[in-house]
Each structure stands twice: as structure tokens, then as C-alpha cells.
Design an enzyme around this catalytic site. Sequence first.
Site, short mmCIF file in Angstrom:
data_model
loop_
_atom_site.label_atom_id
_atom_site.label_comp_id
_atom_site.label_asym_id
_atom_site.label_seq_id
_atom_site.Cartn_x
_atom_site.Cartn_y
_atom_site.Cartn_z
CG HIS A 17 14.62 53.29 4.00
ND1 HIS A 17 15.14 54.43 3.44
CD2 HIS A 17 14.72 52.34 3.04
CE1 HIS A 17 15.54 54.19 2.21
NE2 HIS A 17 15.29 52.92 1.95
CE LYS A 41 24.91 53.61 -6.61
NZ LYS A 41 23.85 52.62 -6.63
NE ARG A 90 10.05 51.37 -2.87
CZ ARG A 90 10.83 51.98 -3.71
NH1 ARG A 90 11.03 53.25 -3.60
NH2 ARG A 90 11.42 51.35 -4.70
CB SER A 128 16.93 56.83 -1.44
OG SER A 128 16.81 56.26 -0.16
#
Length: 157
Positions: A17, A41, A90, A128
Amino acid sequence: MKIAIYPGSFDPVTKGHLDILQNAAEIFDKVIIAVAHNGEKKGFLPVEKRVELIKASIKNLNNVEVDAFEGLTIDYAQKHRAEILIRGLRAVSDFEYEMQLSQTNSALCDKVKTVFLTTKPEYNFISSSTIKEILANNGDISKFVPDAVYEYLSRKK
């Protein structure tokens, strides 16, 4: 002044990130890293802690701000007069999802454009989710996250 928004959950923020953020900070006059809060969430880390850890990790980037938001990213971008949304890639597998998201945002507001930035190859595999999995199995995450995140998560065990 070209303002860009780099939105995401950053739960937790990774070196990948930050690599994207560094690139964005070199391209745009101002970058706001916008931590998304989804009330439906439960996150791994509270939004406030994510913001704090990101701030601790980017002290060298003078043209970057950190904020949290709820709702649509495109609304947040318009509110902050941003012309650009930054999305990190990515691997090729990220592109399809990111392209759909970009097209949706464009349909909502065609004045805000999406720019895709890629990470350095050594960060391609870091996410993550991967960090949380390694951490859950008592693995060493120090190579994958900024020092502030590593120190915080090490104390939290």
C-alpha cells in the site's frame, strides 16, 4: 492543484500500500489516503487505529493526508474536489475487479478518473488478508508491514 484519493480498507496497511502511495505522492500535488469504514462489516483493526498507524507510517510524505470515510468513494472524492482515484494493482488478477469498480465510478461521475498504479515486484503477493493469516498463525509479518504496524500488532498478541 491535482488532488488524488487513494481509498481502501487498509486493514492493516502494508508495504505494498505504501509503495503505491509513494508513487502517487510523486505524481499528484495532494493525495488523501481515505480509509473506508463499512458499518456492516467488523474490521480486523478499528478505523481510527488504521488511520493512526498510516499517519505514523507516512511522516516523510508532506503532500499526503489521512482520513476516514463512509459511503461511496466517488461522493468522498467529489466532496474533496479530487479529480483522480488511485487504485493499486498487485497482479493481473486484480485488474478485472478494479476495472469494474473504475467503470462504476465513471458511470456515477465521469469527471473523476481512475489511475492504476502497480507495486514493486517484491510486494505483489502482499495483501492485508495475507498479513492477517500469517499473524493468526504466529508468523513473522515484519517484512510486509511498516514498522508502526508491526510494533502495534506485536504488542497486541
